[in-house]
Design a protein around this motif. Structure first.
Motif, PDB file in Angstrom:
ATOM      1  N   ASN A   9      32.845  36.032  37.370  1.00 17.70           N
ATOM      2  CA  ASN A   9      34.068  37.152  36.966  1.00 17.70           C
ATOM      3  C   ASN A   9      35.066  37.263  38.240  1.00 17.70           C
ATOM      4  OD1 ASN A   9      32.983  37.381  34.671  1.00 17.70           O
ATOM      5  ND2 ASN A   9      32.009  39.493  35.317  1.00 17.70           N
ATOM      6  N   ASP A  10      34.986  36.466  39.417  1.00 16.65           N
ATOM      7  CA  ASP A  10      35.954  36.543  40.452  1.00 16.65           C
ATOM      8  C   ASP A  10      37.116  35.465  40.004  1.00 16.65           C
ATOM      9  OD1 ASP A  10      34.562  38.327  41.679  1.00 16.65           O
ATOM     10  OD2 ASP A  10      33.517  36.770  43.039  1.00 16.65           O
ATOM     11  N   LEU A  11      36.754  34.636  39.112  1.00 15.13           N
ATOM     12  CA  LEU A  11      37.600  33.528  38.677  1.00 15.13           C
ATOM     13  C   LEU A  11      38.421  33.973  37.245  1.00 15.13           C
ATOM     14  CD1 LEU A  11      35.492  30.657  39.063  1.00 15.13           C
ATOM     15  CD2 LEU A  11      37.633  30.670  40.070  1.00 15.13           C
ATOM     16  N   GLY A  15      41.101  29.541  35.550  1.00 18.71           N
ATOM     17  CA  GLY A  15      41.423  29.637  36.898  1.00 18.71           C
ATOM     18  C   GLY A  15      40.679  28.792  37.788  1.00 18.71           C
ATOM     19  N   ALA A  16      41.002  28.822  39.171  1.00 20.68           N
ATOM     20  CA  ALA A  16      40.399  28.052  40.224  1.00 20.68           C
ATOM     21  C   ALA A  16      40.272  28.798  41.591  1.00 20.68           C
ATOM     22  CB  ALA A  16      41.246  26.889  40.334  1.00 20.68           C
ATOM     23  N   PHE A  26      36.255  22.928  45.380  1.00 22.32           N
ATOM     24  CA  PHE A  26      37.125  24.091  44.687  1.00 22.32           C
ATOM     25  C   PHE A  26      36.273  23.919  43.417  1.00 22.32           C
ATOM     26  CE2 PHE A  26      39.731  21.617  41.734  1.00 22.32           C
ATOM     27  CZ  PHE A  26      39.725  20.342  42.190  1.00 22.32           C
ATOM     28  N   ILE A  27      36.266  25.144  42.575  1.00 23.55           N
ATOM     29  CA  ILE A  27      35.808  25.062  41.504  1.00 23.55           C
ATOM     30  C   ILE A  27      36.733  25.690  40.334  1.00 23.55           C
ATOM     31  CG2 ILE A  27      33.460  25.647  42.204  1.00 23.55           C
ATOM     32  CD1 ILE A  27      33.844  28.457  41.779  1.00 23.55           C
ATOM     33  N   VAL A  28      36.672  25.399  39.080  1.00 24.05           N
ATOM     34  CA  VAL A  28      37.604  25.855  38.041  1.00 24.05           C
ATOM     35  C   VAL A  28      36.592  26.077  37.027  1.00 24.05           C
ATOM     36  CG1 VAL A  28      39.241  24.836  36.335  1.00 24.05           C
ATOM     37  CG2 VAL A  28      39.103  23.715  38.611  1.00 24.05           C
ATOM     38  N   LYS A  29      37.271  27.222  36.673  1.00 26.20           N
ATOM     39  CA  LYS A  29      36.565  27.906  35.187  1.00 26.20           C
ATOM     40  C   LYS A  29      37.394  27.918  34.038  1.00 26.20           C
ATOM     41  CE  LYS A  29      35.347  32.780  33.833  1.00 26.20           C
ATOM     42  NZ  LYS A  29      35.358  34.192  34.278  1.00 26.20           N
ATOM     43  N   LYS A  30      36.633  27.418  32.878  1.00 23.87           N
ATOM     44  CA  LYS A  30      37.572  27.059  31.721  1.00 23.87           C
ATOM     45  C   LYS A  30      36.685  27.273  30.517  1.00 23.87           C
ATOM     46  CE  LYS A  30      40.013  23.862  28.823  1.00 23.87           C
ATOM     47  NZ  LYS A  30      40.366  22.342  28.661  1.00 23.87           N
ATOM     48  N   ASP A  31      36.921  28.196  29.566  1.00 21.50           N
ATOM     49  CA  ASP A  31      36.230  28.456  28.511  1.00 21.50           C
ATOM     50  C   ASP A  31      34.587  29.128  29.061  1.00 21.50           C
ATOM     51  OD1 ASP A  31      38.129  27.859  26.867  1.00 21.50           O
ATOM     52  OD2 ASP A  31      37.497  25.665  26.397  1.00 21.50           O
ATOM     53  N   ASN A  32      34.853  29.769  29.916  1.00 22.63           N
ATOM     54  CA  ASN A  32      33.444  30.487  30.584  1.00 22.63           C
ATOM     55  C   ASN A  32      32.432  29.482  31.212  1.00 22.63           C
ATOM     56  OD1 ASN A  32      32.692  33.050  31.464  1.00 22.63           O
ATOM     57  ND2 ASN A  32      31.057  32.974  29.974  1.00 22.63           N
ATOM     58  N   GLY A 100      25.278  35.767  37.168  1.00 25.49           N
ATOM     59  CA  GLY A 100      26.586  35.209  37.132  1.00 25.49           C
ATOM     60  C   GLY A 100      27.117  34.672  38.387  1.00 25.49           C
ATOM     61  N   ASP A 101      26.272  34.527  39.290  1.00 30.69           N
ATOM     62  CA  ASP A 101      26.471  34.271  40.589  1.00 30.69           C
ATOM     63  C   ASP A 101      26.553  32.606  40.624  1.00 30.69           C
ATOM     64  OD1 ASP A 101      26.884  36.475  42.315  1.00 30.69           O
ATOM     65  OD2 ASP A 101      24.734  36.979  42.345  1.00 30.69           O
ATOM     66  N   ILE A 102      27.844  32.185  41.243  1.00 29.77           N
ATOM     67  CA  ILE A 102      28.050  30.579  41.190  1.00 29.77           C
ATOM     68  C   ILE A 102      27.405  30.086  42.603  1.00 29.77           C
ATOM     69  CG2 ILE A 102      29.499  28.641  40.997  1.00 29.77           C
ATOM     70  CD1 ILE A 102      31.408  30.647  39.196  1.00 29.77           C
ATOM     71  N   HIS A 103      26.549  28.977  42.575  1.00 29.77           N
ATOM     72  CA  HIS A 103      26.022  28.537  43.792  1.00 29.77           C
ATOM     73  C   HIS A 103      26.388  27.094  43.728  1.00 29.77           C
ATOM     74  CE1 HIS A 103      23.127  31.875  44.484  1.00 29.77           C
ATOM     75  NE2 HIS A 103      23.126  31.924  43.105  1.00 29.77           N
ATOM     76  N   LEU A 104      26.504  26.326  45.070  1.00 31.55           N
ATOM     77  CA  LEU A 104      26.765  25.276  45.064  1.00 31.55           C
ATOM     78  C   LEU A 104      25.194  24.603  45.133  1.00 31.55           C
ATOM     79  CD1 LEU A 104      29.015  23.343  46.020  1.00 31.55           C
ATOM     80  CD2 LEU A 104      28.498  23.617  48.075  1.00 31.55           C
TER      81      LEU A 104
END
Ligand code: FES
Length: 107
Positions: A9-11, A15-16, A26-32, A100-104
């Motif tokens: 939800n930070d994105l 968004g990126a 870098f990460i990009v969010k599109k359509d969740n 919902g946390d995104i991890h590398l």
């Protein structure tokens, strides 16, 4: 091993967001959904953004390199227009956990 980057939800969507790690990504969010790439343009090997977190074109439909304008698809990182046409960004593995946390995902 995985490293937490941010919460989904930070994105904005689309968004990126960029992360200055040992290897800049870098990460990009599109359509969740989220996609991750190494922040290095295959044309000249430089970072893509022109200012913090600005990785997308005006319409937010493609990733765009700020240096010579190469256009990459968000979903695959493939360059579809510009000086590195046909060459892809290097993707990085991501994991979105139940919170919902995104991890590398470095494994
Ligand atoms: S450095 Fe990205 S298009 Fe030239």
């Amino acid at each position: 091993m995985s490293e937490k980057l941010c919460h989904i939800n930070d994105l904005t969507d689309p968004g990126a967001m960029g992360f200055d790690l040992e290897l800049p990504v870098f990460i990009v969010k599109k359509d969740n959904q989220v996609f991750g790439y190494i922040n290095k343009c295959p044309h000249a090997g430089v970072n893509l953004e022109w200012q913090d977190n600005d990785f997308l074109n005006i319409d937010k439909t493609f990733i765009q390199c700020s240096v010579h304008g190469a256009i990459f698809t968000i979903e695959s990182g493939l360059c579809v227009h510009g000086p590195c046409n046909g060459i892809g960004l290097k993707s990085v593995g991501l994991l979105v956990d139940d919170n919902g946390d995104i991890h590398l995902n470095n494994k």
